[in-house]
Scaffold this motif. Sequence first.
Motif, mmCIF file in Angstrom:
data_model
loop_
_atom_site.group_PDB
_atom_site.id
_atom_site.type_symbol
_atom_site.label_atom_id
_atom_site.label_comp_id
_atom_site.label_asym_id
_atom_site.label_seq_id
_atom_site.Cartn_x
_atom_site.Cartn_y
_atom_site.Cartn_z
ATOM 1 N N ILE A 16 -143.357 -17.645 27.795
ATOM 2 C CA ILE A 16 -143.813 -17.937 26.431
ATOM 3 C C ILE A 16 -144.443 -16.688 25.823
ATOM 4 O O ILE A 16 -144.150 -16.322 24.677
ATOM 5 C CB ILE A 16 -144.814 -19.120 26.428
ATOM 6 N N LEU A 17 -145.284 -16.027 26.582
ATOM 7 C CA LEU A 17 -145.939 -14.812 26.106
ATOM 8 C C LEU A 17 -144.917 -13.736 25.759
ATOM 9 O O LEU A 17 -144.986 -13.119 24.687
ATOM 10 C CB LEU A 17 -146.915 -14.315 27.179
ATOM 11 N N GLU A 18 -143.934 -13.525 26.626
ATOM 12 C CA GLU A 18 -142.887 -12.528 26.362
ATOM 13 C C GLU A 18 -142.095 -12.884 25.108
ATOM 14 O O GLU A 18 -141.807 -12.018 24.275
ATOM 15 C CB GLU A 18 -141.938 -12.428 27.558
ATOM 16 N N TRP A 19 -141.719 -14.158 24.975
ATOM 17 C CA TRP A 19 -140.952 -14.576 23.797
ATOM 18 C C TRP A 19 -141.748 -14.368 22.520
ATOM 19 O O TRP A 19 -141.209 -13.910 21.517
ATOM 20 C CB TRP A 19 -140.529 -16.037 23.924
ATOM 21 N N LEU A 26 -140.107 -23.855 21.973
ATOM 22 C CA LEU A 26 -140.575 -23.380 23.278
ATOM 23 C C LEU A 26 -140.415 -24.477 24.335
ATOM 24 O O LEU A 26 -140.058 -24.191 25.481
ATOM 25 C CB LEU A 26 -142.030 -22.908 23.185
ATOM 26 N N ALA A 27 -140.672 -25.710 23.944
ATOM 27 C CA ALA A 27 -140.508 -26.839 24.871
ATOM 28 C C ALA A 27 -139.050 -26.968 25.294
ATOM 29 O O ALA A 27 -138.746 -27.175 26.474
ATOM 30 C CB ALA A 27 -141.000 -28.126 24.220
ATOM 31 N N SER A 28 -138.140 -26.823 24.339
ATOM 32 C CA SER A 28 -136.719 -26.920 24.640
ATOM 33 C C SER A 28 -136.274 -25.801 25.589
ATOM 34 O O SER A 28 -135.510 -26.045 26.536
ATOM 35 C CB SER A 28 -135.917 -26.855 23.336
ATOM 36 N N ARG A 29 -136.756 -24.594 25.350
ATOM 37 C CA ARG A 29 -136.378 -23.453 26.194
ATOM 38 C C ARG A 29 -136.861 -23.612 27.641
ATOM 39 O O ARG A 29 -136.254 -23.077 28.556
ATOM 40 C CB ARG A 29 -136.973 -22.154 25.646
ATOM 41 N N THR A 30 -137.981 -24.312 27.805
ATOM 42 C CA THR A 30 -138.581 -24.410 29.145
ATOM 43 C C THR A 30 -138.423 -25.797 29.766
ATOM 44 O O THR A 30 -138.911 -26.037 30.870
ATOM 45 C CB THR A 30 -140.085 -24.057 29.081
ATOM 46 N N ASN A 31 -137.785 -26.710 29.021
ATOM 47 C CA ASN A 31 -137.541 -28.072 29.512
ATOM 48 C C ASN A 31 -138.815 -28.829 29.861
ATOM 49 O O ASN A 31 -138.897 -29.507 30.880
ATOM 50 C CB ASN A 31 -136.579 -28.059 30.701
#
Length: 179
Positions: A16-19, A32-37
């Motif tokens: 999340i921090l990198e993104w 962010l929730a979708s990217r990390t499931n």
Amino acid sequence: MAPGKKILGEERRQLILEWLQTSKEPLTGSELASRTNVSRQVIVNDITLLKARNEPIIATSQGYYYFAPPAPEQWFERSVACIHEPEETEKELNVLVDLGLLVKDVKIEHPVYGDLTASIMVSNRKEVTQFIQRVNETKAAYLAQLTDGVHLHTIAAKEERTLDEAEAALKQAGFLLVE
């Protein structure tokens, strides 16, 4: 990442921090929730933990920003006192961003809570439109509605003369609070 595989704990927070650090656009909690499931609430908790580590993450109506403040010698800031009706908010913000300014926040002095500040972080018409749409979609009240339209904005620009131009433009538009 395999579909459906959750990214756990510290690994997720580092991603999340990198993104956020590399994105030029705000990232929503849902994205962010979708990217990390994981759920959006897990992301909200992760952002809170990252903020507790003094990461300069700002939540806005458009999503989360990683906001490393510009070097003081490169940017100038000023607070401007404004007054207007709620339906004039978009026009007021456009007056400012059209000059190339960043509108960082809105502040009011509440009779019970004292100073209240909310992040805005808009610097162009697209961001202003998104901000106004978010307010309208959520039927949220503007902070200035609590103070009969009186509020402050922190504005930032690369040149001090741009801040002077902003005050003049606000005055000409009838938005600058003058005695």
